[in-house]
Write a protein that holds these residues in place. Structure first.
Motif, mmCIF file in Angstrom:
data_model
loop_
_atom_site.group_PDB
_atom_site.id
_atom_site.type_symbol
_atom_site.label_atom_id
_atom_site.label_comp_id
_atom_site.label_asym_id
_atom_site.label_seq_id
_atom_site.Cartn_x
_atom_site.Cartn_y
_atom_site.Cartn_z
ATOM 1 N N PRO A 173 0.915 -1.245 0.006
ATOM 2 C CA PRO A 173 -0.226 0.034 0.085
ATOM 3 C C PRO A 173 0.802 1.427 -0.010
ATOM 4 O O PRO A 173 1.685 1.499 1.085
ATOM 5 C CB PRO A 173 -0.750 -0.401 1.176
ATOM 6 N N LYS A 182 -4.838 6.083 -1.811
ATOM 7 C CA LYS A 182 -3.984 4.887 -1.306
ATOM 8 C C LYS A 182 -3.989 3.830 -2.372
ATOM 9 O O LYS A 182 -5.344 3.455 -2.895
ATOM 10 C CB LYS A 182 -4.430 4.197 0.100
ATOM 11 N N TYR A 217 0.997 5.811 -1.521
ATOM 12 C CA TYR A 217 0.094 6.962 -1.681
ATOM 13 C C TYR A 217 0.545 7.418 -3.029
ATOM 14 O O TYR A 217 1.686 7.620 -3.212
ATOM 15 C CB TYR A 217 0.243 7.872 -0.483
#
Length: 679
Positions: free
Chosen positions: A614, A622, A616
């Motif tokens: 994960p 996300k 950004y």
């Protein structure tokens, strides 16, 4: 603050550190020492001496909490030996564990940076670590794991072996053993006087040094002191600052026998470290490429992990022995966010552990193990009140609780030891949560053809941590609570079924094991509710396999492959989601060759499949980024110049592969060289 001093001063500081460790005593079960009395004699009968190598019939203690030959256990246990460590000239223990079936090492960069061990697709919070049989815990960790100290686990010179018990193991080891147990076992009951001095230097001003001095007499007493230094400038990833790491520490062991079958032992392990933190964390740019993480100029973490333990062991008769053990452990993690006094966050934990265990053998085919343990955990936290307004006055957190457990196991050996069956259970009474009962059953059958089949099923649990229950932080001078006092313990049920086959008197061995673990009431952090919740269930299923070939005395080849599909359900969703950070596929190939006497060469090829990470994007969305698979190659070459001197070269990431793990940039080629002097 980085450490820069001469080698002699480094060792002096380590010795002073070890000398100053509280001598509140400890050591684990003397039966974990494979060098003791009768075990030494048996090993001497079964050992096979090769050119430059010695092979011993391995014995383990972690599977059933009693010492037994590896071939007799009914559960899945893998062992890293001193010989394997020396073949690779690798003293970072988690790196060696990464080559075992079902085990995955996750690293966020170079030496000292955050690392995690996952077993069979479970979370890192489900792996319990032990040293000399005592649990290693960080009571101030968000999940009471050892995850922030795994990067410090450079093995001391006295490490005899590391055992990994795979599958849910809460029956014998309690909370946090839902994925498995890693038990680091030192050598004990040494005989005579011995000295060892190991120096290793590498690129980026890397220095690794291990010392050892021990003395023992005819199994009457022993003292073993093992100081250790690790320091490096680390990578800078193209930025102005280095990911430096400095660590001082080591281990101490001592024992005294009062007479036949009665002894007391002490053990201590300590790591005191300082490492740089990130100013820029991994992210995705506008083109979907990973932005490199960069080290901060001021932000760093100073950490301490120390544990002292004491054990008393008594063999009352041939049918009954017992042990009384106790340990005290302390962890400190102090995060310094700037040079401003008071601009820091402290997370300190204490763990007090007491244990009693009795082993009864009323019949040749029956073994009964029964015991109880007590554990007290303390969390002390500190945060600056409002650094945005220049208010650095500390605000303190303090929480604690304790628990009592009782456990037992019955082992049966039938059909001339060909069939072995174990069944056991544990009852837990926790101060804060409802009582819990778990159990397990395992069996193994060995055929005359060299075939062995084994199976295991067990239930497990993980008690929420103090932080998950009571944790919080400060925002604009206000305390924001993210802990949830209504949390329930996580639960699991695991299954495994496997077969091992041996050919040509052990020159060729292979094995295949299917496994599955189901998790309920998994604890997650709910970003919308801004607190921890019992919100999801998870599952991990797959198989692990291995092949070991030793066609002659000069060649040793090992291949390991693991497939683990790990998934979970998000809150209020029926959709299964692939777990982040873990590869589905992983393989290792290790070859060790002795072309001539005293010369040893080892090559390791590691393949890790793609992972979900994960990250950004520039708009703070996300993204579940698919990190590519990677192949890395390590190599080592060593030569015994004479009986007391060995020299070596080794290389990590020999092909200088550019890649990331969990989004973090991994080091390029890193060359080391060193010497080891032994008397």
């Amino acid at each position: 603050m980085k450490i820069h001093f001469g080698n002699g001063l480094k060792i002096l500081m380590v010795l002073c550190l070890l000398w100053g460790v509280p001598s509140a005593a400890g050591a684990a079960d003397e039966k974990a020492a494979t060098a003791s009395g009768a075990e030494e004699e048996l090993a001497g009968e079964s050992e096979e001496k090769d050119v430059g190598r010695v092979y011993l019939e391995p014995t383990v203690v972690t599977a059933d909490r009693i010492q037994e030959p590896l071939e007799h256990v009914t559960k899945s246990v893998s062992v890293v030996t001193t010989q394997e460590r020396d073949d690779a000239e690798q003293y970072f223990l988690p790196e060696l564990l990464d080559d075992l079936p079902g085990v995955y090492l996750r690293r966020n960069g170079g030496p000292g940076q955050f690392s995690g061990i996952s077993i069979r697709g479970s979370g890192t919070q489900h792996t319990q670590f032990r040293y000399n049989g005592f649990p290693l815990r960080d009571a101030a960790d968000t999940q009471s794991t050892l995850q922030y100290f795994i990067g410090d686990l450079y093995g001391a010179s006295n490490i005899e072996q590391v055992e990994v018990l795979k599958g849910t193991s809460s029956t014998l080891y309690g909370s946090q053993a839902m994925g498995g147990v890693v038990n680091v076992i030192p050598e004990k009951w040494v005989d005579g006087l011995g000295l060892e001095w190991r120096n290793e230097v590498g690129e980026r001003n890397t220095f690794i040094q291990n010392g050892r001095i021990f003395y023992g007499k005819e199994d009457r007493y022993y003292l073993d002191i093992d100081p250790q230094v690790v320091t490096t400038d680390g990578e800078n990833n193209g930025g102005p600052n280095d990911y430096y790491y400095d660590s001082l520490g080591g281990t101490i062991g001592a024992g005294l026998r009062f007479g036949p079958g009665m002894s007391v032992e002490f053990s201590s392990i300590t790591f005191d470290s300082d490492l740089a933190l990130s100013e820029v964390n991994p992210a995705l740019d506008a083109n979907g490429q990973v932005v490199k993480n960069l080290a901060s100029e001021d932000e760093h973490r100073e950490s301490l992990m120390t544990q002292q333990g004491l054990s008393f062991n008594h063999d009352v008769s041939a049918f009954w022995d017992y042990g009384l053990r106790g340990s005290y452990g302390r962890t400190e993690r102090h995060y310094f966010w700037s040079d401003t006094p008071g601009d820091q966050s402290n997370y300190d934990g204490e763990t007090t552990y007491l244990e009693m265990q009795h082993n009864l053998r009323p019949l040749d085919w029956l073994t009964v193990t029964a015991g109880a343990d007590y554990e007290k955990s303390v969390y002390d936290g500190r945060e600056p009140r409002n650094p945005y307004l220049g208010d650095y006055d500390p605000v303190y957190y303090n929480e604690q609780w304790d628990s009592w457990d009782a456990f037992g196991q019955i082992g049966v050996s039938l059909l001339e030891d060909a069939l072995r069956i174990n069944a056991g259970g544990r009852y837990t009474h926790h101060e804060r949560f409802d009582s819990k009962t778990v159990g397990e059953f395992s069996a193994a059958y060995a055929f005359d053809t060299g075939t062995r089949i084994h199976g295991h099923t067990g239930s497990g649990y993980r008690t929420p941590s103090l932080y998950e229950t009571y944790g919080g932080y400060l925002w604009n001078g206000q305390v924001i609570s993210i802990g949830n006092p209504d949390l329930r313990p996580e639960e699991s049920r695991s299954y495994e079924l496997g077969v091992d086959q041996m050919f040509m008197d052990g020159q060729f061995t292979m094995g295949l094991t299917w496994f599955r673990t189901d998790f309920d009431d998994l604890i997650i952090f709910d970003g919308f509710a801004n607190r921890y919740e019992n919100a999801s269930e998870a599952k991990a299923e797959g198989f692990e396999s291995y092949v070991n070939v030793r066609p002659n005395k000069r060649i040793d080849f090992a291949a390991v492959y693991t497939y683990a599909s790990s998934q979970y359900k998000e809150k209020d969703s029926d959709i299964w989601v692939r777990r982040e950070y873990l590869p589905r596929n992983k393989a290792s190939f290790i070859t060790t060759v002795i072309p001539v006497e005293d010369l040893r060469a080892s090559v390791r090829i590691n393949w890790s499949g793609d992972r979900i990470v994960p990250l950004y994007d520039p708009s703070w969305n996300k993204v579940r980024y698919e990190e590519p698979s990677v192949v890395s190659v390590d190599a080592a070459l060593s030569y015994a110049v004479c009986k007391w001197l060995e020299v070596w070269l080794r290389a990590e990431n020999l092909l200088d592969k550019e890649y990331t793990e969990s989004g973090f940039t991994m080091p390029g080629r890193w060359i080391y060289g060193g010497t080891k002097i032994t008397f």
